[in-house]
Enzyme design. Structure first.
Site, PDB file in Angstrom:
ATOM      1  N   ASP A   4       0.818  -1.215   0.000  1.00  0.00           N
ATOM      2  CA  ASP A   4       0.000   0.000   0.000  1.00  0.00           C
ATOM      3  C   ASP A   4       0.852   1.266   0.000  1.00  0.00           C
ATOM      4  O   ASP A   4       2.072   1.219   0.184  1.00  0.00           O
ATOM      5  CB  ASP A   4      -0.949   0.002   1.213  1.00  0.00           C
ATOM      6  CG  ASP A   4      -0.253  -0.397   2.520  1.00  0.00           C
ATOM      7  OD1 ASP A   4       0.986  -0.366   2.562  1.00  0.00           O
ATOM      8  OD2 ASP A   4      -0.959  -0.739   3.482  1.00  0.00           O
ATOM      9  N   ASN A  23      -7.413  -2.513  14.230  1.00  0.00           N
ATOM     10  CA  ASN A  23      -8.819  -2.723  13.841  1.00  0.00           C
ATOM     11  C   ASN A  23      -8.955  -3.926  12.905  1.00  0.00           C
ATOM     12  O   ASN A  23     -10.007  -4.134  12.316  1.00  0.00           O
ATOM     13  CB  ASN A  23      -9.387  -1.469  13.172  1.00  0.00           C
ATOM     14  CG  ASN A  23      -8.682  -1.126  11.870  1.00  0.00           C
ATOM     15  OD1 ASN A  23      -7.693  -1.755  11.511  1.00  0.00           O
ATOM     16  ND2 ASN A  23      -9.184  -0.135  11.161  1.00  0.00           N
ATOM     17  N   HIS A  82      -7.144  -4.452  10.122  1.00  0.00           N
ATOM     18  CA  HIS A  82      -6.848  -4.255   8.698  1.00  0.00           C
ATOM     19  C   HIS A  82      -5.585  -4.998   8.301  1.00  0.00           C
ATOM     20  O   HIS A  82      -4.697  -5.242   9.118  1.00  0.00           O
ATOM     21  CB  HIS A  82      -6.814  -2.768   8.310  1.00  0.00           C
ATOM     22  CG  HIS A  82      -5.626  -1.992   8.766  1.00  0.00           C
ATOM     23  ND1 HIS A  82      -5.635  -0.623   8.895  1.00  0.00           N
ATOM     24  CD2 HIS A  82      -4.365  -2.377   9.113  1.00  0.00           C
ATOM     25  CE1 HIS A  82      -4.448  -0.210   9.286  1.00  0.00           C
ATOM     26  NE2 HIS A  82      -3.661  -1.247   9.424  1.00  0.00           N
ATOM     27  N   GLU A 129      -9.521  -1.784   5.151  1.00  0.00           N
ATOM     28  CA  GLU A 129     -10.147  -1.417   6.416  1.00  0.00           C
ATOM     29  C   GLU A 129     -11.444  -2.202   6.631  1.00  0.00           C
ATOM     30  O   GLU A 129     -12.034  -2.715   5.669  1.00  0.00           O
ATOM     31  CB  GLU A 129     -10.463   0.088   6.414  1.00  0.00           C
ATOM     32  CG  GLU A 129      -9.242   0.992   6.246  1.00  0.00           C
ATOM     33  CD  GLU A 129      -8.409   1.131   7.511  1.00  0.00           C
ATOM     34  OE1 GLU A 129      -8.381   0.199   8.342  1.00  0.00           O
ATOM     35  OE2 GLU A 129      -7.757   2.174   7.665  1.00  0.00           O
TER      36      GLU A 129
HETATM   37  P1  PGA Z   1       2.244  -1.450  12.814  1.00  0.00           P
HETATM   38  O1  PGA Z   1       1.072  -1.419  11.742  1.00  0.00           O
HETATM   39  O2  PGA Z   1       3.190  -2.502  12.342  1.00  0.00           O
HETATM   40  O3  PGA Z   1       2.834  -0.077  12.756  1.00  0.00           O
HETATM   41  O4  PGA Z   1       1.608  -1.802  14.122  1.00  0.00           O
HETATM   42  C1  PGA Z   1       0.501  -2.608  11.342  1.00  0.00           C
HETATM   43  C2  PGA Z   1      -0.557  -2.314  10.317  1.00  0.00           C
HETATM   44  O5  PGA Z   1      -1.223  -1.283  10.443  1.00  0.00           O
HETATM   45  O6  PGA Z   1      -0.724  -3.134   9.409  1.00  0.00           O
END
Ligand code: PGA
Length: 249
Positions: free
Chosen positions: A67, A136, A138, A143
């Site tokens: 992404d 959450n 994702h 999302e």
């Molecule tokens: P993080 O993010 O590794 O910074 O916890 C994980 C994500 O949002 O996929």
């Protein structure tokens, strides 16, 4: 699902790097699906260290990132192209022309999404997809939603994601509100997936995603259906899984 339990962040990083390096060694021209965020940074550091020792060769490796934020260019230090250059690509012998991150500055986002999907298909798909998980649920920037979006697409970031990612920006108003993300179909078509998680902040969502109902409201829950999923997580991230599924431990 194969569950690899790590003691802490460093242990998770080393174990995850072992899985990635096995793929690179067994298939020197593999396609790696790569992730950004805090979680994989230690894994990338370990891969760089093994490259420097002469144990790994990225010369023929190709990569596809999950992404990118909309509106951040390749030189923006909060962008994911910049992140990948800083945290991996600049430190190993990967050919940057073999690396792909969605173009967050594309004038025609829809066309960029179609280009990205075609590029993934032209490469023959992803051999090993590295994933983190948002608090959450994702994966990439898919999302929570009413349906699984299959293709690369434009997303409005969830407030929870904007809040979580604001730690990297000078102010919450600087966090982009949209992103381009690979869809669930490309992620699920990867031949193998490794999901990383560290810290107690991920403990609830790890249990929900891996053992709860499969629903687009928890995008990572779809991973339960993947035939070759390896979870590498530390004790803190697995504490709720350990409480609710002691038979696994
Ligand atoms: P993080 O993010 O590794 O910074 O916890 C994980 C994500 O949002 O996929």
């Amino acid at each position: 699902m194969k569950l690899i339990r790590a003691k802490d962040y460093n242990d998770m990083s080393r174990k995850a790097a072992n899985v990635v390096s096995a793929t690179v060694i067994l298939r020197p021209n593999c396609v790696l699906g790569l992730a950004t965020g805090s979680t994989p940074v230690g894994m990338y550091k370990q891969l760089i260290a093994w490259y420097e020792k002469g144990d790994l060769d990225f010369k023929a490796v190709k990569s596809i990132n999950l992404d990118e934020y909309v509106g951040l260019d390749a030189y923006n230090d909060q962008g994911y192209r910049y992140f990948m250059n800083e945290n991996l690509f600049n430190h190993v012998n990967i050919d940057k022309s073999n690396t792909s991150v969605p173009n967050g500055m594309a004038a025609d986002v829809e066309q960029e999404c179609r280009r990205y999907d075609k590029h993934i298909a032209d490469l023959g798909g992803v051999d090993l997809q590295v994933l983190g998980i948002g608090n959450n649920g994702h994966i990439g920037f898919n999302e929570p939603d009413e349906a699984f979006e299959q293709q690369t697409h434009l997303v409005d970031l969830a407030q929870k994601t904007i809040d979580a990612n604001s730690r990297f920006f000078a102010s919450i108003d600087d966090v982009p509100k949209q992103a381009i993300t690979m869809g669930i179909k490309s992620i699920m078509q990867a031949k193998a997936i490794i999901l990383l998680a560290s810290g107690e902040g991920k403990a609830d969502i790890m249990e929900t995603a891996l053992f709860g109902p499969i629903t687009p409201k928890v995008p990572a829950s779809i991973l339960q259906l993947h035939p070759n999923l390896t979870v590498v997580a530390d004790e803190a991230a697995l504490q709720v899984v350990a409480q609710k599924h002691p038979e696994l431990f």
